[in-house]
Enzyme design. Sequence first.
Site, PDB file in Angstrom:
ATOM      1  N   SER A 183      -4.188  -8.268   0.059  1.00  0.00           N
ATOM      2  CA  SER A 183      -2.822  -7.976   0.812  1.00  0.00           C
ATOM      3  C   SER A 183      -2.843  -8.924   2.222  1.00  0.00           C
ATOM      4  CB  SER A 183      -2.836  -6.679   1.335  1.00  0.00           C
ATOM      5  OG  SER A 183      -1.645  -6.210   1.954  1.00  0.00           O
TER       6      SER A 183
ATOM      7  N   HIS B 251       0.412  -7.642  -2.537  1.00  0.00           N
ATOM      8  CA  HIS B 251       1.555  -6.902  -1.935  1.00  0.00           C
ATOM      9  C   HIS B 251       2.813  -8.063  -1.618  1.00  0.00           C
ATOM     10  CE1 HIS B 251      -1.179  -3.466  -0.480  1.00  0.00           C
ATOM     11  NE2 HIS B 251      -0.871  -3.495  -1.636  1.00  0.00           N
TER      12      HIS B 251
ATOM     13  N   ASP C   5      -5.120   0.388  -0.062  1.00  0.00           N
ATOM     14  CA  ASP C   5      -4.722   0.196  -1.577  1.00  0.00           C
ATOM     15  C   ASP C   5      -5.788  -0.717  -2.261  1.00  0.00           C
ATOM     16  OD1 ASP C   5      -3.225   0.175  -3.840  1.00  0.00           O
ATOM     17  OD2 ASP C   5      -1.820  -1.559  -3.196  1.00  0.00           O
TER      18      ASP C   5
END
Length: 338
Positions: free
Chosen positions: A14, A41, A133
Site C-alpha cells: 500500500s 490499494h 490489510d
Amino acid sequence: MPPFRRDLVVVGASAGGVEALRTMMSALPPDFPGALLVVMHLAAGTQSALARILDRAGPLPARPARHGTPIEPGTVYVALPDRHLLTEDGALVLTRGPTENGHRPAINATFRSAALTGGPKVIGVVLSGVLDDGAAGLRAIVDRGGAAVVQDPDDALYGGMPQNALAAVDTEHVVRAGELGALLDKLVRMPVEPSAVPPPAEMLLLEDRIARESVRAGAFPPAEHDGSGYTCPDCQGGLTEVDPEGRYRCRIGHAWSAQALFAAHDDEFRFALEKALRALDEKAGLARKLAAQFSGSRPGGLADRYATSAREAAEAAETLRRFLLDATGPFGEETASS
C-alpha cells in the site's frame, strides 16, 4: 508424497510500496520459477500504471490481471482498480465483491483465495503500508501450510502493515526490500516436505465466497448474531464481529478490521468538523453582511443582533480551526487512507 515447491507468490503493498516492489522486481532472475500476484490499494475509477512500472523494473514480464488468464510461472500479474484479484483452478478471477477495509482490490481477499486454492504452495509477502490489510490473509496462508515473508518495518516507508503482519504470524523471513528478490528466488526453488494441512475454517471459506459473489441469502450469520454496536462506513449498516481479533462485516459483506474501522470513523469525524467550520465561516460572513445592511437601524436593533451573531460565529470558527490544525490521530499520518 514427494517434496514440492512453492510456486505462487502473492504480494500485498500500500502506501510506500511502489519502491519496495520495484526493488524486489529488479532482483528477481529471468528464470524465476514462480508466478507473482501483486495487489496494491488502488482507487476505483483510476488508471493504474503499476504493471508498466514493474515491467520496466526487472527481467520478468508484468501485466495487468485479466479474468480467466492461466497463471504462468515467471510472470507478474497486477491487480486492477475496483476488482478483487482471486485464483481458481490455476487461473485468475476478477470480481467486484464487497470492499474490505474500504479497498477493492483488497490484499486480504487475494491472500485468502491463494491460501484456499494453493495451500502450502503459496508464499505471502507483506510490504509497506498503513493499518493492517494483509495481516489476516497472511495468517490464512500460514494456517494452510504456506510461507510468510514480511518487509522489515524499519525499512518500510510506512511500517503499519509489516508490523501488523508480524503480530499475526511468526516468520523468520523478515527482510529489507533489497533482500526480497534473492529470498523469494531461494524459497520458490527450495523443496518442501509434505505435511498434514488442516481443512480450511468455515469463516475462511465464507469470506472467500463473499469476495467472489457477494452475500447470498443465508450465507452470513443470522440477524440475532449482529449487534457489535458499530456501523459500516460504506453502507451505514450494522457490523457483526466475525472473529475475536476484531474483524467485522456488515450484511452487505463489507469487511473492516478494528484499525481500519477506527481510521474510517476518524476520517468521518474530521469531515464533520470541517463541514461545521465551513458553516460557521459562512454564517459569520452572512451575519456581517446583514449587520452592514441594517447599520442605520436603531441601537439594539437588527444591526447589533447580526453583529453579535457574526462575532460569536467567528469566535467559534476560530476555536474549531485551531483544533483541526493542531489535532493529530493516535497514529500520526498513519490515520490517513492506506
